[in-house]
Motif scaffolding. Sequence first.
Motif, short mmCIF file in Angstrom:
data_model
loop_
_atom_site.label_atom_id
_atom_site.label_comp_id
_atom_site.label_asym_id
_atom_site.label_seq_id
_atom_site.Cartn_x
_atom_site.Cartn_y
_atom_site.Cartn_z
N CYS A 5 0.84 -1.19 -0.10
CA CYS A 5 0.16 0.16 0.28
C CYS A 5 1.10 1.14 0.06
N VAL A 6 0.62 2.05 -0.88
CA VAL A 6 1.40 3.46 -1.28
C VAL A 6 1.41 4.31 0.06
N ASP A 7 2.23 4.94 0.78
CA ASP A 7 2.08 5.76 1.73
C ASP A 7 2.53 7.12 1.22
N LEU A 8 1.46 8.16 1.07
CA LEU A 8 1.69 9.48 0.68
C LEU A 8 1.84 10.40 1.70
N SER A 9 1.52 9.81 2.92
CA SER A 9 1.65 10.87 3.98
C SER A 9 2.49 12.02 4.10
N ALA A 10 3.77 11.68 3.59
CA ALA A 10 4.74 12.62 3.61
C ALA A 10 4.61 13.83 2.70
N ILE A 11 3.55 13.70 1.76
CA ILE A 11 3.43 14.83 0.96
C ILE A 11 2.42 15.67 1.40
N SER A 12 2.71 16.69 1.43
CA SER A 12 1.55 17.80 2.08
C SER A 12 0.34 18.05 0.93
N GLY A 13 -0.79 18.44 1.64
CA GLY A 13 -2.15 18.53 0.98
C GLY A 13 -2.68 17.36 0.84
N ASN A 41 8.79 13.12 -7.33
CA ASN A 41 8.27 13.83 -8.26
C ASN A 41 6.83 14.50 -7.81
N LEU A 42 6.41 13.70 -6.95
CA LEU A 42 4.99 14.25 -6.55
C LEU A 42 5.36 15.75 -5.68
N LYS A 43 6.44 15.52 -4.82
CA LYS A 43 6.62 16.74 -3.90
C LYS A 43 7.20 17.90 -4.71
N ARG A 44 7.96 17.69 -5.77
CA ARG A 44 8.69 18.72 -6.60
C ARG A 44 7.61 19.42 -7.42
N TYR A 45 6.96 18.48 -8.31
CA TYR A 45 6.10 19.01 -9.34
C TYR A 45 4.40 18.77 -9.07
N GLY A 46 4.34 18.21 -8.00
CA GLY A 46 2.84 18.12 -7.58
C GLY A 46 2.06 17.20 -8.53
N VAL A 47 2.72 16.55 -9.33
CA VAL A 47 2.01 15.18 -10.22
C VAL A 47 3.17 14.10 -10.39
N ALA A 48 2.61 13.07 -10.36
CA ALA A 48 3.30 11.78 -10.74
C ALA A 48 2.29 10.67 -11.31
N LEU A 49 2.89 9.99 -12.33
CA LEU A 49 2.10 8.97 -12.86
C LEU A 49 2.74 7.85 -13.00
N THR A 50 2.41 6.63 -12.91
CA THR A 50 3.09 5.38 -12.95
C THR A 50 2.22 4.20 -13.05
N LEU A 86 -3.58 19.69 -14.94
CA LEU A 86 -4.60 20.93 -14.71
C LEU A 86 -5.01 20.98 -13.37
N VAL A 87 -5.31 19.92 -12.70
CA VAL A 87 -5.42 19.61 -11.36
C VAL A 87 -4.12 20.32 -10.30
N VAL A 92 -3.30 21.08 -6.14
CA VAL A 92 -3.85 19.89 -5.66
C VAL A 92 -2.76 18.80 -6.01
N PRO A 93 -2.24 18.05 -5.54
CA PRO A 93 -1.29 16.90 -5.89
C PRO A 93 -2.05 15.80 -6.28
N VAL A 94 -1.63 15.33 -7.62
CA VAL A 94 -2.30 14.32 -8.25
C VAL A 94 -1.06 13.19 -8.44
N ALA A 95 -1.52 11.98 -7.75
CA ALA A 95 -0.64 10.86 -7.73
C ALA A 95 -1.59 9.69 -7.97
N LYS A 96 -0.95 9.38 -9.16
CA LYS A 96 -1.92 8.21 -9.96
C LYS A 96 -1.07 6.96 -10.60
#
Length: 441
Positions: free
Chosen positions: A68-76, A142-151, A98-99, A104-108
């Motif tokens: 399970c991916v833990d994104l708690s370290a990413i603000s927002g 990538n999520l921290k720096r750019y606000g978006v990451a997709l894998t 766009l988002v 708003v961070p987009v991790a997908k």
Amino acid sequence: MRMPDIIAKKRDGGQLDQLEIRQLVTDYTNDLIPDYQMAAFLMAVFLQGMTYEETAAMTMAMAESGKCVDLSAISGIKVDKHSTGGVADTTTLILAPLVAAAGVPVAKMSGRGLGFTGGTIDKLESIPGFRTTLTQREFSDNLKRYGVALTGQSADVAPADGKIYALRDVTATVESIPLIASSVMSKKIAAGADKILLDVKVGSGAFMKDLGAAVELAGTMVKIGEIVGRETKAVLTSMEEPLGLNIGNSLEVLEAIDVLSGQGKEALREVSLTLGAHMLNMAGREKSQAAARKLLEKYLDDGTALRKFAEFINAQHGDPAIIEHRELLPQAVCQQQVFGGASGFIEKIDVAKLGYSAAVLGAGRTYKGQQIDLAAGIVMQCGIGDYIEPGRSIAVLYTNDPMKLSAAEQLLRQALTIGRAKIKRPQLILGVVDKDGYHNL
């Protein structure tokens, strides 16, 4: 726990408890339960259904069967969006930058296409150099720096779901709302988002053909989210005609660039703005749909979203020059216009058949793992309500194999119903399902 007792309990309409379901999923994932017994259980669920509590328990058991991916370290507040699949549905490529541009961070995590529906990973892989496989560290950075990451979804995310789905596919148990809902939600929960927005497609190009079934599926997924503590909302959108004009991987990247440039087909822009506004509301970025939509419209029209898209491509090692130099994307050797064969108005489109036409050209898969032609596809030049006549171009076919053109054109023509009546275009946004139920629009 004896597996025959579990099968019999569900066969007779009984309710399983959380421990029974968790043990069932764990044992099957670890090869302690044979396929024939799990198949019998799945058929019992297909016939008897599951309660919301049972479905939520199965969802969490599948989500926790792997990492399970833990994104708690990413603000927002992270909001994930999932579509139940459609044709020319390029919204993820538009919504992610766009988002993110709106803060708003987009991790997908996304998948590949199969059958007549396209896959986000395939579309992104048409961009030269773009990496669709990121390590957990790269994903988080990538999520921290750019606000978006997709894998792409890895095999260790909800592995129970992959194994159970493969069995459902060969045992005629795919069309079960509790099993569909737990499959979708297990992956979304494992991906680590705080909140989940679902785009549930309805119509000839969707898994759910009628509104009633779509509302039931959406309501089940929203209830699962409520039970497990993940706010979930579903927007019901029409798939009675392709959402965009372009069907096919590199072609859909081109159309995403158009929308991000403030252009593109109005329907694709409209659905993207609606979904994006809900994501901003759920993340607390804007309080109303109107305010969120106005902000997103601004970012589409002033180039902010397009610049974020270029940044996103570059961060994942793709070449952002495709935005200005579209010829850098895969190009099809063969192009063929399709002209109208009879005069009249387009009254109906079999969208699934259009999707299969693109797959015949090489844009889609008929079996898992099949290589696809990233340049292949269709650009539609007409839609429901349009008048066509002999000599008018209705579509352009793209492929690298000229032998595929005839069969693809035949399917495309079969997909269009021509009549004398001018039909209104279908309503795009059909309603919303949240914790308070279904809201018709």
